[in-house]
Motif scaffolding. Sequence first.
Motif, PDB file in Angstrom:
ATOM      1  N   SER A  19       0.860  -1.182   0.000  1.00  0.00           N
ATOM      2  CA  SER A  19       0.000   0.000   0.000  1.00  0.00           C
ATOM      3  C   SER A  19       0.896   1.232   0.000  1.00  0.00           C
ATOM      4  O   SER A  19       2.065   1.164   0.366  1.00  0.00           O
ATOM      5  CB  SER A  19      -0.936   0.008   1.202  1.00  0.00           C
ATOM      6  N   LYS A  21       0.534   5.327   1.152  1.00  0.00           N
ATOM      7  CA  LYS A  21      -0.268   6.358   1.808  1.00  0.00           C
ATOM      8  C   LYS A  21      -1.680   5.870   2.108  1.00  0.00           C
ATOM      9  O   LYS A  21      -2.667   6.558   1.886  1.00  0.00           O
ATOM     10  CB  LYS A  21      -0.292   7.639   0.974  1.00  0.00           C
ATOM     11  N   GLY A  22      -1.767   4.626   2.586  1.00  0.00           N
ATOM     12  CA  GLY A  22      -3.045   4.052   2.990  1.00  0.00           C
ATOM     13  C   GLY A  22      -3.884   3.456   1.870  1.00  0.00           C
ATOM     14  O   GLY A  22      -4.922   2.869   2.127  1.00  0.00           O
ATOM     15  N   SER A  23      -3.452   3.585   0.617  1.00  0.00           N
ATOM     16  CA  SER A  23      -4.191   3.016  -0.517  1.00  0.00           C
ATOM     17  C   SER A  23      -3.462   1.796  -1.055  1.00  0.00           C
ATOM     18  O   SER A  23      -2.238   1.821  -1.190  1.00  0.00           O
ATOM     19  CB  SER A  23      -4.316   4.044  -1.647  1.00  0.00           C
ATOM     20  N   PRO A  24      -4.210   0.735  -1.370  1.00  0.00           N
ATOM     21  CA  PRO A  24      -3.551  -0.435  -1.934  1.00  0.00           C
ATOM     22  C   PRO A  24      -2.936  -0.096  -3.291  1.00  0.00           C
ATOM     23  O   PRO A  24      -3.536   0.631  -4.086  1.00  0.00           O
ATOM     24  CB  PRO A  24      -4.658  -1.468  -2.080  1.00  0.00           C
ATOM     25  N   VAL A  25      -1.752  -0.621  -3.544  1.00  0.00           N
ATOM     26  CA  VAL A  25      -1.084  -0.399  -4.822  1.00  0.00           C
ATOM     27  C   VAL A  25      -1.792  -1.181  -5.924  1.00  0.00           C
ATOM     28  O   VAL A  25      -1.926  -0.699  -7.044  1.00  0.00           O
ATOM     29  CB  VAL A  25       0.410  -0.803  -4.730  1.00  0.00           C
ATOM     30  N   PRO A  27      -5.250  -2.798  -5.903  1.00  0.00           N
ATOM     31  CA  PRO A  27      -6.501  -3.154  -5.230  1.00  0.00           C
ATOM     32  C   PRO A  27      -7.243  -4.313  -5.886  1.00  0.00           C
ATOM     33  O   PRO A  27      -7.815  -5.147  -5.187  1.00  0.00           O
ATOM     34  CB  PRO A  27      -7.318  -1.867  -5.270  1.00  0.00           C
ATOM     35  N   GLN A  30      -5.435  -7.473  -4.905  1.00  0.00           N
ATOM     36  CA  GLN A  30      -5.590  -7.721  -3.472  1.00  0.00           C
ATOM     37  C   GLN A  30      -6.964  -8.280  -3.151  1.00  0.00           C
ATOM     38  O   GLN A  30      -7.132  -9.011  -2.173  1.00  0.00           O
ATOM     39  CB  GLN A  30      -5.372  -6.436  -2.671  1.00  0.00           C
ATOM     40  N   LEU A 171      -2.359   6.420  -7.857  1.00  0.00           N
ATOM     41  CA  LEU A 171      -1.653   6.671  -6.610  1.00  0.00           C
ATOM     42  C   LEU A 171      -0.991   8.038  -6.530  1.00  0.00           C
ATOM     43  O   LEU A 171      -0.529   8.424  -5.466  1.00  0.00           O
ATOM     44  CB  LEU A 171      -0.583   5.595  -6.391  1.00  0.00           C
TER      45      LEU A 171
END
Length: 188
Positions: A19, A21-25, A27, A30, A171
């Motif tokens: 991830s 900054k809190g976001s999945p690279v 998603p 995942q 991102l």
Amino acid sequence: KNVLLIVLESARAELPAASFKGSPVMPTLQNLPGQPLNMISNAGRTGPSVSGMFSGTLSEFESGISLVDRFKNLNYRTAIISAQDETFGNIDQRARMNHADLFVDSTGFPRNMRMYAVEPTDNTLAMPSDLVTAKFAQWLRATDAGKPFFAYLNIQEMHFPYHYKGATSELTTRPIPNREMVPENKEC
């Protein structure tokens, strides 16, 4: 069972769980059902990796049992849809990708849809993933749903230079120019 083999060109093994900054690279990857995704490579270059996957050999110049032919013998629908030029280095022939019911590589997509505006050599011709996945969905809808499928999708966005004109930036709002991809900027 259906088999979907997705190759993410040059993707690092830790990316599916990463991830930023809190976001999945990644998603979508995942959130795939089933076991956690594992990423592996048997070689540092595409040619021997793809040849190994499709022929069971460790050399890109050896021929083994064709994965496509094996699935066809098991009465599977088969599709190879690649964002790269699989004819470069005769990978399509050595791996017998061209035996699939549907074989489309970057040479089969419109020239104006290329990821990069430069006049590419065969080994740099790349198409965006939305064209690859749209072609896969089209093929899947048009074939016999009563038979299982084997499909290979090659996605190029993970391959350097990582960004192209028209690409979405999930991102970051500012893609990093190649000249700024240096160790001092790793936190950017």
